[in-house]
Design an enzyme around this catalytic site. Structure first.
Site, PDB file in Angstrom:
ATOM      1  N   GLY A  31      45.289  38.332  35.039  1.00  0.00           N
ATOM      2  CA  GLY A  31      44.330  38.979  34.147  1.00  0.00           C
ATOM      3  C   GLY A  31      42.980  38.297  34.190  1.00  0.00           C
ATOM      4  O   GLY A  31      42.669  37.580  35.158  1.00  0.00           O
ATOM      5  N   LEU A  33      40.207  39.737  34.681  1.00  0.00           N
ATOM      6  CA  LEU A  33      39.745  40.244  35.978  1.00  0.00           C
ATOM      7  C   LEU A  33      38.231  40.138  36.121  1.00  0.00           C
ATOM      8  O   LEU A  33      37.489  40.337  35.162  1.00  0.00           O
ATOM      9  CB  LEU A  33      40.178  41.710  36.139  1.00  0.00           C
ATOM     10  N   HIS A  34      37.802  39.815  37.331  1.00  0.00           N
ATOM     11  CA  HIS A  34      36.378  39.733  37.637  1.00  0.00           C
ATOM     12  C   HIS A  34      36.148  40.364  39.005  1.00  0.00           C
ATOM     13  O   HIS A  34      37.082  40.892  39.625  1.00  0.00           O
ATOM     14  CB  HIS A  34      35.888  38.281  37.584  1.00  0.00           C
ATOM     15  N   GLY A  36      35.860  39.213  41.842  1.00  0.00           N
ATOM     16  CA  GLY A  36      36.742  38.712  42.913  1.00  0.00           C
ATOM     17  C   GLY A  36      38.020  39.549  42.982  1.00  0.00           C
ATOM     18  O   GLY A  36      38.458  39.951  44.070  1.00  0.00           O
ATOM     19  N   HIS A  37      38.622  39.819  41.802  1.00  0.00           N
ATOM     20  CA  HIS A  37      39.828  40.669  41.791  1.00  0.00           C
ATOM     21  C   HIS A  37      39.478  42.079  42.267  1.00  0.00           C
ATOM     22  O   HIS A  37      40.249  42.707  42.986  1.00  0.00           O
ATOM     23  CB  HIS A  37      40.404  40.768  40.378  1.00  0.00           C
ATOM     24  N   ASP A 150      41.679  30.594  46.919  1.00  0.00           N
ATOM     25  CA  ASP A 150      42.835  29.740  46.636  1.00  0.00           C
ATOM     26  C   ASP A 150      43.530  29.459  47.975  1.00  0.00           C
ATOM     27  O   ASP A 150      44.623  29.960  48.246  1.00  0.00           O
ATOM     28  CB  ASP A 150      43.768  30.425  45.640  1.00  0.00           C
ATOM     29  N   GLN A 153      47.051  28.021  47.988  1.00  0.00           N
ATOM     30  CA  GLN A 153      47.988  29.019  47.441  1.00  0.00           C
ATOM     31  C   GLN A 153      48.347  30.041  48.521  1.00  0.00           C
ATOM     32  O   GLN A 153      49.505  30.443  48.670  1.00  0.00           O
ATOM     33  CB  GLN A 153      47.354  29.717  46.230  1.00  0.00           C
ATOM     34  N   SER A 185      35.616  32.865  39.772  1.00  0.00           N
ATOM     35  CA  SER A 185      36.900  32.363  39.283  1.00  0.00           C
ATOM     36  C   SER A 185      36.995  32.662  37.799  1.00  0.00           C
ATOM     37  O   SER A 185      35.977  32.635  37.090  1.00  0.00           O
ATOM     38  CB  SER A 185      36.964  30.850  39.506  1.00  0.00           C
ATOM     39  N   SER A 186      38.214  32.897  37.326  1.00  0.00           N
ATOM     40  CA  SER A 186      38.405  33.134  35.885  1.00  0.00           C
ATOM     41  C   SER A 186      37.997  31.904  35.081  1.00  0.00           C
ATOM     42  O   SER A 186      37.689  31.999  33.892  1.00  0.00           O
ATOM     43  CB  SER A 186      39.870  33.454  35.588  1.00  0.00           C
TER      44      SER A 186
END
Ligand code: PAF
Length: 282
Positions: A31, A33-34, A36-37, A150, A153, A185-186
């Site tokens: 969640g 969301l920005h 990037g998402h 990431d 990741q 980034s969040s």
């Protein structure tokens, strides 16, 4: 129209209604969301017949209960954003449905998880691969989208997925950046104005490594020193690590080639930021 499912059975009913041969692009998120998402969602919708976004703040990947509690939760805004981005389904399950057994076994991540984020945040990647494996099993996507921001990741998930979900195609998307270079980034929302100004030094420092490499400096240690020097201009920046690794792996290199990647983590005013840049983009 975007449909919100919070229940596994309703999601599975929808999933079973999708004819064989149609593609499902999956964007797993926590969640908040920005842009990037949104770039991952755009990549998924360009490639797939349906797009599923999951929103699940995964307690298993947080080091402290405090960080987990304070993670931004903006589900209504997130679902609205997904509607404007033509997402087919938002899947926001409860933990009790994803993990009905209170005692569960975490997946063991590959050795790509051993250092960097893995050693700075013990247990983090076990939490990440456990949730991504579980979501892959429930969502049953054909494609899954992750941001290269990431970097570690991505390496760890790629390995898990190749072992446990070899039919899912893992799609890696470029990092979205603010005009001054800061990777989206969040966590950026936690930066004070002063820390936000300092944060712009991180992409600047990584760019210095790329520029120096382009001008002929090949030794990893010299390039890493150059990154440290830029970050040292601001005493509020605490460096966690700076390293240069081989593309797609976490193996450190001595002499830098065009497929290698400079990775870094810093803490500014208590906010931890990570970023990376590939020498291939030089
Ligand atoms: O990158 C993230 O937001 C999370 O680590 C992920 C992949 C959604 C797993 O919780």
């Amino acid at each position: 129209m975007t449909t919100l499912f919070t229940d596994l059975d309703s999601y599975s009913e929808w999933r079973n209604s999708i004819p064989f041969g149609k593609t499902i692009g999956f964007v797993p998120t926590m969640g908040a969301l920005h842009e990037g998402h949104l770039s991952l969602i755009r990549a998924a919708s360009a490639q797939c017949d349906f797009v599923v976004v999951s929103i699940y703040v995964n307690d298993l990947q947080f080091g402290s209960a405090n960080d987990f509690q304070h993670y931004p939760r903006t589900q209504t805004d997130d679902v609205n954003l997904c509607s404007t981005a033509n997402v087919s389904v938002v899947f926001a399950p409860l933990k009790s449905q994803l993990f009905p057994n209170e005692i569960m076994t975490l997946l063991q991540p590959s050795n790509a998880a051993d250092h960097f984020e893995g050693s700075d945040r013990p247990g983090h990647f076990a939490g990440v691969v456990t949730i991504v494996d579980r979501l892959f099993s429930v969502v049953k996507p054909t494609h899954a989208y992750f941001g290269i921001k990431d970097y570690q990741q991505v390496a760890v998930i790629n390995h898990m997925s190749s072992q446990l979900h070899p039919d899912i195609s893992i799609e890696i998307c470029a990092t979205e950046r603010e005009p001054d270079g800061l990777a989206l980034s969040s966590r950026n929302r936690f930066l004070s104005q002063r820390a936000r100004t300092s944060a712009a030094l991180l992409p600047k420092a990584l760019t210095t490594a790329i520029t120096n490499w382009k001008s002929g400096v090949m030794q990893s240690s010299a390039l890493i020193d150059a990154v440290h020097s830029v970050l040292a201009q601001d005493p509020t920046i605490k460096v966690q690590y700076i390293s240069i690794v081989q593309a797609g792996s976490m193996d450190q290199v001595q002499t830098v080639g065009s497929a290698d990647v400079v990775i870094a983590a810093v803490v500014i005013d208590g906010v931890r930021l990570i970023d990376n840049m590939s020498f291939a983009n030089a």
